[in-house]
Write a protein that holds these residues in place. Structure first.
Motif, PDB file in Angstrom:
ATOM      1  N   GLY A   4      -2.916   3.555  -8.364  1.00 43.07           N
ATOM      2  CA  GLY A   4      -2.934   3.979  -6.963  1.00 43.07           C
ATOM      3  C   GLY A   4      -4.263   4.569  -6.560  1.00 43.07           C
ATOM      4  N   LEU A   5      -4.834   5.408  -7.434  1.00 43.16           N
ATOM      5  CA  LEU A   5      -6.139   6.012  -7.140  1.00 43.16           C
ATOM      6  C   LEU A   5      -7.229   4.947  -7.034  1.00 43.16           C
ATOM      7  CD1 LEU A   5      -7.928   8.566  -6.893  1.00 43.16           C
ATOM      8  CD2 LEU A   5      -8.144   8.513  -9.396  1.00 43.16           C
TER       9      LEU A   5
ATOM     10  N   SER B 256       1.037   4.109  -2.978  1.00 46.18           N
ATOM     11  CA  SER B 256       0.717   5.535  -2.805  1.00 46.18           C
ATOM     12  C   SER B 256       1.838   6.411  -3.343  1.00 46.18           C
ATOM     13  CB  SER B 256       0.475   5.835  -1.320  1.00 46.18           C
ATOM     14  OG  SER B 256      -0.636   5.102  -0.834  1.00 46.18           O
TER      15      SER B 256
ATOM     16  N   GLN C 163       0.815  -1.215   0.000  1.00 47.95           N
ATOM     17  CA  GLN C 163       0.000   0.000   0.000  1.00 47.95           C
ATOM     18  C   GLN C 163       0.852   1.269   0.000  1.00 47.95           C
ATOM     19  OE1 GLN C 163      -3.641   0.244   0.150  1.00 47.95           O
ATOM     20  NE2 GLN C 163      -3.085   2.323  -0.414  1.00 47.95           N
ATOM     21  N   GLY C 164       1.869   1.324   0.845  1.00 44.70           N
ATOM     22  CA  GLY C 164       2.706   2.515   0.923  1.00 44.70           C
ATOM     23  C   GLY C 164       3.430   2.782  -0.380  1.00 44.70           C
TER      24      GLY C 164
ATOM     25  N   MET D  69       1.581   6.444  -7.003  1.00 41.65           N
ATOM     26  CA  MET D  69       0.472   7.290  -7.433  1.00 41.65           C
ATOM     27  C   MET D  69       0.906   8.751  -7.493  1.00 41.65           C
ATOM     28  SD  MET D  69      -3.297   7.839  -5.712  1.00 41.65           S
ATOM     29  CE  MET D  69      -2.629   8.835  -4.365  1.00 41.65           C
ATOM     30  N   ILE D  70       1.623   9.203  -6.467  1.00 41.16           N
ATOM     31  CA  ILE D  70       2.100  10.588  -6.455  1.00 41.16           C
ATOM     32  C   ILE D  70       3.109  10.817  -7.577  1.00 41.16           C
ATOM     33  CG2 ILE D  70       3.357  12.309  -5.105  1.00 41.16           C
ATOM     34  CD1 ILE D  70       2.195  10.975  -2.583  1.00 41.16           C
TER      35      ILE D  70
ATOM     36  N   ARG E 106      -6.867   1.858  -6.253  1.00 36.31           N
ATOM     37  CA  ARG E 106      -6.662   1.048  -5.045  1.00 36.31           C
ATOM     38  C   ARG E 106      -7.262   1.726  -3.827  1.00 36.31           C
ATOM     39  NH1 ARG E 106      -0.891  -1.718  -3.614  1.00 36.31           N
ATOM     40  NH2 ARG E 106      -1.557  -2.953  -1.819  1.00 36.31           N
ATOM     41  N   ILE E 107      -7.052   3.023  -3.692  1.00 41.18           N
ATOM     42  CA  ILE E 107      -7.572   3.759  -2.544  1.00 41.18           C
ATOM     43  C   ILE E 107      -9.098   3.768  -2.546  1.00 41.18           C
ATOM     44  CG2 ILE E 107      -7.755   6.055  -1.505  1.00 41.18           C
ATOM     45  CD1 ILE E 107      -4.868   6.550  -2.418  1.00 41.18           C
TER      46      ILE E 107
END
Length: 305
Positions: free
Chosen positions: A154-155, A113, A109-110, A116-117, A157-158
């Motif tokens: 990433g988006l 993210s 997860q980390g 994603m950024i 997943r969140i």
């Protein structure tokens, strides 16, 4: 031609590539090819000296007949942009995007993210570079697709962790809107007319202003809901974001119509084959925008349950 929507297709380089070169004009009364019409013998010239003579060209009659029987060269044979080029290169960009999204979904997860950024910032930077670059660069376009894949993965997943199922729903929704838009365009039922273009530009500017105000209010803490004004303001009990979301999806769908129109015009004008990468890049950008708007709308609808 429908320039003015997607900045990739409205750029100077793509516009110039889609303009057919003017036909050469010969002086009045002069043959433009410097030859007598229909192979006629010029005044004072012996028969057999003028016109198209096989022996003078170093070719036999059989060789000439073979050349005559060959099929005419198509656009791909002379280095011109074709629909097949656009389809193949767009499929390549979307394939790389899917790979990037799969990576962002598979890592912890980390890390996802962070990707994603990286994808959001790097994708924006490469989008600017590719938009204003004089000549399309396949490597930079594919790198953009990979970074956007990181961002979308990433988006997704969140939001899918918060609202299970919105990811696959957004994919199906994006493909459905794309397919319907393409069918309507090919049938001629929807075209990028000047009147629709004006409405599109007004609506797009209004949407951009709302998005900017919303981001500023979220950053300053003026609103604390996950989607800012989109969920904190309601109209007749319906979150404002639902109306904005449908508007944004409509804008993205119409942007696809303008993309199709620009591509059609470029192919008709005989644009160089390398600009098929520009077309693929433009379509990828629009599809990314469409996917983001659809998954955000789905998340707002699910959050209102």
């Amino acid at each position: 031609m429908a320039h003015g929507g997607n900045p990739i297709f409205s750029g100077k380089n793509f516009r110039e590539a889609t303009q057919a070169p003017p036909a050469p004009q010969a002086p009045y009364g002069q043959n433009p090819y410097g030859q007598n019409p229909y192979g006629q013998t010029a005044y004072g010239q012996a028969p057999g000296q003028g016109g198209w003579n096989a022996a003078q060209q170093g070719m036999t009659q059989e060789q000439l007949q073979d050349l005559y029987n060959r099929p005419a060269a198509g656009p791909a044979d002379i280095g011109r942009m074709t629909y097949d080029d656009v389809i193949v290169k767009t499929a390549g960009c979307l394939g790389i995007l899917v790979v990037g999204a799969a990576v962002a979904l598979a890592v912890p997860q980390g890390t996802g993210s962070m990707l994603m950024i990286l994808g959001a910032l790097g994708g924006f930077a490469l989008a600017m570079v590719n938009t204003f670059k004089k000549q399309p660069s396949p490597g930079l376009i594919l790198a953009y697709a990979l970074l956007e894949g990181f961002f979308l993965g990433g988006l997704t997943r969140i939001l899918d962790n918060l609202f299970p199922g919105v990811g696959i729903q957004a994919v199906v929704g994006t493909l459905s809107v794309f397919a319907v838009t393409l069918v309507l365009f090919k049938s001629g039922k929807v075209r990028a007319t000047p009147k629709l273009m004006r409405f599109f530009m007004i609506a797009l500017i209004g949407y951009a202003v709302f998005a900017l105000v919303n981001v500023v209010m979220m950053m300053t803490g003026a609103v604390t809901t996950p989607f800012g004004l989109s969920t904190s303001v309601e109209i007749m009990g319906i979150p404002l974001g639902v109306f904005i979301g449908f508007l944004a999806i409509g804008l993205a769908a119409f942007s696809l119509i303008m993309d199709f129109t620009s591509i059609e015009a470029a192919i008709s004008a005989g644009a160089p084959q390398r600009f098929s990468w520009t077309a693929a890049f433009g379509l990828t950008v629009t599809l990314v925008w469409l996917y983001v708007e659809i998954i955000r709308l789905l998340a707002i609808l699910r959050g209102d349950d």
